[in-house]
Design a protein around this motif. Structure first.
Motif, PDB file in Angstrom:
ATOM      1  N   GLY A 298     -11.288  -0.596   4.516  1.00  0.00           N
ATOM      2  CA  GLY A 298     -11.696  -2.093   4.583  1.00  0.00           C
ATOM      3  C   GLY A 298     -12.543  -2.315   3.266  1.00  0.00           C
ATOM      4  O   GLY A 298     -12.395  -3.268   2.737  1.00  0.00           O
TER       5      GLY A 298
ATOM      6  N   LEU B 258      -1.787  -9.872   8.802  1.00  0.00           N
ATOM      7  CA  LEU B 258      -2.220 -10.103  10.004  1.00  0.00           C
ATOM      8  C   LEU B 258      -2.793 -11.565  10.405  1.00  0.00           C
ATOM      9  O   LEU B 258      -2.798 -12.180  11.305  1.00  0.00           O
ATOM     10  CB  LEU B 258      -3.001  -9.000  10.833  1.00  0.00           C
ATOM     11  N   LEU B 259      -3.827 -11.611   9.646  1.00  0.00           N
ATOM     12  CA  LEU B 259      -4.569 -12.631   9.543  1.00  0.00           C
ATOM     13  C   LEU B 259      -4.123 -14.116   8.512  1.00  0.00           C
ATOM     14  O   LEU B 259      -4.830 -15.000   8.498  1.00  0.00           O
ATOM     15  CB  LEU B 259      -6.052 -12.654   9.139  1.00  0.00           C
TER      16      LEU B 259
ATOM     17  N   MET C 153     -10.644  -6.139   6.000  1.00  0.00           N
ATOM     18  CA  MET C 153     -11.305  -5.333   7.029  1.00  0.00           C
ATOM     19  C   MET C 153     -10.269  -5.100   8.236  1.00  0.00           C
ATOM     20  O   MET C 153     -10.141  -3.762   8.697  1.00  0.00           O
ATOM     21  CB  MET C 153     -12.473  -5.939   7.586  1.00  0.00           C
ATOM     22  N   VAL C 154      -9.615  -6.308   8.921  1.00  0.00           N
ATOM     23  CA  VAL C 154      -8.880  -6.116   9.985  1.00  0.00           C
ATOM     24  C   VAL C 154      -7.735  -4.905   9.529  1.00  0.00           C
ATOM     25  O   VAL C 154      -7.279  -4.138  10.305  1.00  0.00           O
ATOM     26  CB  VAL C 154      -8.276  -7.280  10.430  1.00  0.00           C
ATOM     27  N   GLY C 155      -7.061  -5.192   8.311  1.00  0.00           N
ATOM     28  CA  GLY C 155      -5.984  -4.205   7.940  1.00  0.00           C
ATOM     29  C   GLY C 155      -6.296  -2.873   7.698  1.00  0.00           C
ATOM     30  O   GLY C 155      -5.786  -2.129   8.194  1.00  0.00           O
TER      31      GLY C 155
ATOM     32  N   TYR D 118     -11.570 -11.395   5.501  1.00  0.00           N
ATOM     33  CA  TYR D 118     -11.687 -10.570   7.016  1.00  0.00           C
ATOM     34  C   TYR D 118     -10.331  -9.851   6.946  1.00  0.00           C
ATOM     35  O   TYR D 118     -10.520  -8.888   7.847  1.00  0.00           O
ATOM     36  CB  TYR D 118     -11.970 -11.702   7.864  1.00  0.00           C
ATOM     37  N   GLY D 119      -9.467 -10.385   6.576  1.00  0.00           N
ATOM     38  CA  GLY D 119      -7.986  -9.502   6.682  1.00  0.00           C
ATOM     39  C   GLY D 119      -8.000  -8.291   6.142  1.00  0.00           C
ATOM     40  O   GLY D 119      -7.417  -7.250   6.586  1.00  0.00           O
TER      41      GLY D 119
ATOM     42  N   VAL E  56      -8.934  -1.461   9.373  1.00  0.00           N
ATOM     43  CA  VAL E  56      -8.788  -0.668  10.679  1.00  0.00           C
ATOM     44  C   VAL E  56      -7.643  -0.432  11.468  1.00  0.00           C
ATOM     45  O   VAL E  56      -7.569   0.609  11.686  1.00  0.00           O
ATOM     46  CB  VAL E  56      -9.738  -1.593  11.633  1.00  0.00           C
ATOM     47  N   VAL E  57      -6.683  -1.380  11.399  1.00  0.00           N
ATOM     48  CA  VAL E  57      -5.545  -1.170  11.883  1.00  0.00           C
ATOM     49  C   VAL E  57      -4.791   0.192  11.380  1.00  0.00           C
ATOM     50  O   VAL E  57      -4.254   1.006  11.791  1.00  0.00           O
ATOM     51  CB  VAL E  57      -4.667  -2.419  11.789  1.00  0.00           C
TER      52      VAL E  57
ATOM     53  N   GLY F 114      -3.615  -7.067   6.282  1.00  0.00           N
ATOM     54  CA  GLY F 114      -4.476  -7.967   6.681  1.00  0.00           C
ATOM     55  C   GLY F 114      -4.165  -9.399   6.220  1.00  0.00           C
ATOM     56  O   GLY F 114      -4.738 -10.480   7.108  1.00  0.00           O
TER      57      GLY F 114
END
Lengths: 310, 410
Positions: A19, A301-302, A250-252, A247-248, A254-255, A241
């Motif tokens: 991320g 995702l986001l 970071m989310v991407g 923010y995507g 982590v996923v 993400g």
């Protein structure tokens, strides 16, 4: 099932690292629609900058003191290289067909690798990096958190929070949003878009330097090739993400990190899947996940920030 | 239109200029030959000179260079001046193949030392065979290279008559490691990890078979990807398996990190590997956690062989940038074997290099026999070295210490 919490922690730490690097891809893409493939090398140079800062310090400095100095040293190196790259490699090509800066980026990444290989002392082999000493933290009976993992898991959210506040609240941050939405209009409103673009490169590079310090502290070594695979993974995380969305990233990340850790640990325990599990297949599963997400939700995702420009 | 004609003109000019310079340089070279009255013979070297394995590659290149220099100084083959041409294969099979083609194309190249990686050797062998150019590897250990793909079933068949090596095969090395780990280190439950490459996977398979035969147990297996750096999930699997040792088939960049990350999980167990991890970089690159790890390597420690003293002194005298590393002695011997083969061929042909020198050198190579840096250098009917000495090394206080040297017995 062995040690699910442990594997989740591994995935989270790896994902937080992805991320941190992915921010650089996503911010630059969000503002100039350029995929800066040299960003992995910016990350690598951050690592070497941090190492240089550490070597300059008197020997025997505790890591507690050394880490902030290393982060600053790494950030100086990576931000310097990133802004120079923007000025001399990308800005002359602004307005050119998109393929041109993309190819420049790939070329630049090779140049940066070879520069470190050729001119950094002893960089032909992996260079050792200061490493956290001591036991890992025991959280539960079956969950140990290594010091380097704890470091990245604390630092990544803090960095994200700071970036979020900066983009939402500060004047420059709002100028950045405006430029991302419509650079021409932003210019007409008196925003110095060149400065905003440099800023995007610089912030991405600083985050990459933080990631590089975390990486070095964890692995105990850095080398001139390390930017390639990590850069590719971070780029994947950014796309996963929703590229352009901070923010995507970071989310991407982590996923992606969780997908890798869990696929290494558990896929081979599914009956009939022994051949497709383990460390060798982690990348395959990570990319299968990416393809599935892009098929179902092409904007990531986001969602992409650039989508609202059309 | 004007632009296009300009382009054509520039291209034509450049081509012409290049052709002229090429001719010029060839004439120069000939002039030089006449004055010294020596035929130049080139020993090709193909190793990774860049990338993470470059430490080993530079050591090989320098050692072969030393062999060529020594041959010139001693006037080992009267009338012949040895030179080396070193190419970088980056440990990538495709680059190795391209380099092989390039070396074959240079008519002065009469023998090639290299490559480092068994996987790269696979891609080069047939190129050299077609040109009857001899190849001596100082470091390839995969048995299939010299004994054919069915060596595991006992059907030994030499696939390429131009291929030789001064390194012992993994059959010897993997079994030796298993015997040490079971008999001397008294380990019973091993976790086996490899990097899926020709060398690593082959070595891990040979080790596992021998370890099981001795009565030990393989409690789990995993594979890692070359150039990846995060093995924490694999490390936690190792810990959960309650293994008392780890065997890693692969090279030191991944091996060093894997050992480090396993120890960080709290599992206090040693990692063992083959000559691919026997390198100072295995230790230096990963903090202080490697103490107790093992590696096997071919031959006796170079520093302890009386025959190697001269090699080490000579190597230091030249002041190369990089150390001779794990394969220095074998590389010098490989280079020297080419020199000896050329010597035999020249002696048979009234002191001159014959027209079909390459083919003659291949024949002469199978009869080469001399006392080298690493012991007796000679090749068996498969092109493998007849030298089956091995050593187990252990990491102690940030250096590799040899703990057991022996001649391998089945």
């Amino acid at each position: 099932m062995h040690e699910l919490p442990q594997q989740l922690a591994n995935g989270l730490a790896l994902g937080a690292l992805y991320g941190l690097i992915a921010i650089g891809y996503t911010m630059v893409y969000g503002i100039v629609q350029l995929i800066n493939f040299a960003h992995g090398e910016i990350f690598m140079i951050g690592g070497f900058g941090a190492l240089t800062a550490y070597l300059v310090l008197p020997s025997g400095t505790t890591l507690l003191v050394a880490i902030p100095v290393m982060i600053i040293g790494g950030a100086l190196a990576s931000v310097g290289v990133a802004t120079a790259a923007e000025r001399f490699a990308y800005r002359p090509l602004r307005g050119a067909p998109r393929l041109a800066p993309l190819i420049t980026a790939i070329g630049l990444s090779i140049v940066l690798q070879q520069l470190i290989w050729g001119f950094y002392p002893d960089a032909k082999k992996p260079r050792s990096f200061p490493e956290f000493q001591g036991e890992s933290f025991k959280i539960f009976d079956n969950l140990y958190l290594q010091r380097a993992d704890a470091f990245v898991l604390v630092l990544a959210p803090l960095c994200m929070l700071a970036l979020g506040l900066f983009v939402a609240k500060s004047r420059s941050g709002r100028a950045m949003q405006a430029t991302a939405q419509d650079p021409d209009t932003a210019k007409l409103m008196g925003i110095n878009t060149d400065r905003i673009i440099v800023m995007a490169f610089a912030i991405g590079a600083a985050f990459a330097a933080v990631g590089a310090v975390a990486y070095g502290l964890d692995k105990g070594q850095i080398n001139f090739e390390m930017g390639f695979i990590l850069g590719l993974k971070a780029f994947t995380a950014a796309v996963l993400g929703g590229i352009g969305n901070i923010y995507g990233a970071m989310v991407g990340g982590v996923v992606l990190g969780l997908a890798e850790a869990l696929s290494i640990a558990y896929i081979e325990e599914i009956p009939g899947m022994q051949q497709l599990g383990g460390g060798a297949w982690a990348n395959v599963w990570a990319f299968v996940l990416l393809i599935v997400v892009l098929l179902v939700r092409p904007q990531g995702l986001l969602g992409e920030r650039v989508a609202d420009r059309a | 239109m004007r632009h296009r004609s300009l382009l054509i003109l520039t291209t034509a000019l450049t081509t012409g200029a290049l052709t002229l310079t090429a001719c010029g340089s060839r004439d120069d070279a000939k002039g030089g030959d006449d004055s010294s009255k020596k035929t130049t013979v080139v020993i090709g070297v193909d190793v990774p000179l860049t990338g993470s394995l470059s430490a080993l590659g530079q050591g090989i290149k320098n050692s072969v260079d030393l062999a060529a220099k020594t041959a010139n100084k001693n006037n080992e083959v009267p009338g012949i001046e040895f030179k080396i041409e070193a190419l970088d294969d980056q440990a990538v099979p495709a680059s190795g193949q391209a380099n092989a083609t390039k070396l074959v194309g240079n008519k002065d190249v009469i023998g090639v030392v290299g490559p480092l990686n068994s996987g790269v050797a696979q891609s080069m062998q047939s190129v050299f065979e077609k040109a009857s150019l001899v190849q001596v590897s100082p470091a390839n250990t995969n048995p299939a290279l010299s004994q054919g793909d069915n060596w595991g079933k006992g059907e030994l068949k030499r696939p390429f008559k131009t291929y030789f090596r001064t390194a012992a095969t993994d059959v010897v090395q993997g079994k030796f490691a298993a015997q040490y780990l079971y008999n001397d280190a008294k380990k019973r439950k091993v976790y086996v990890v490899d990097d899926k490459q020709t060398y690593g996977a082959g070595l891990a398979a040979i080790f596992s078979a021998e370890f099981k035969r001795l009565g030990g147990k393989v409690v789990g297996t995993d594979h890692v990807t070359v150039k990846e750096t995060d093995f924490s999930s694999t490390a936690d699997k190792v810990k959960a398996s309650k293994a008392d040792s780890v065997y890693f088939g692969g090279q030191y960049p991944e091996g060093g990190l894997l050992s480090d990350q396993i120890k960080k999980t709290g599992a206090k167990i040693p990692t063992m590997g083959g000559d691919g991890i026997y390198d100072p970089a295995f230790i230096s690159a990963s903090g202080v956690a490697n103490d107790g790890d093992f590696a096997t390597s071919i031959g006796y420690p170079v520093e302890k062989l009386p025959t190697a003293k001269k090699f080490i002194a000579d190597y230091e005298a030249v002041k190369y940038d990089d150390p001779y590393a794990a394969y220095g002695g074998y590389s010098y011997d490989a280079g020297w074997a080419v020199v000896q083969a050329v010597k035999a061929v020249v002696a048979e042909n009234d002191g001159k290099l014959p027209e079909d020198a390459r083919a003659k050198v291949v024949e002469a190579m199978s009869k080469v026999s001399f006392d080298g840096v690493t012991g007796k250098v000679a090749f068996d009917q498969y092109g493998d070295t007849t030298n089956k000495q091995l050593t187990v090394y252990k990491v102690e206080g940030k250096v590799w210490k040899d703990v057991k040297s022996a001649t391998f017995k089945d």
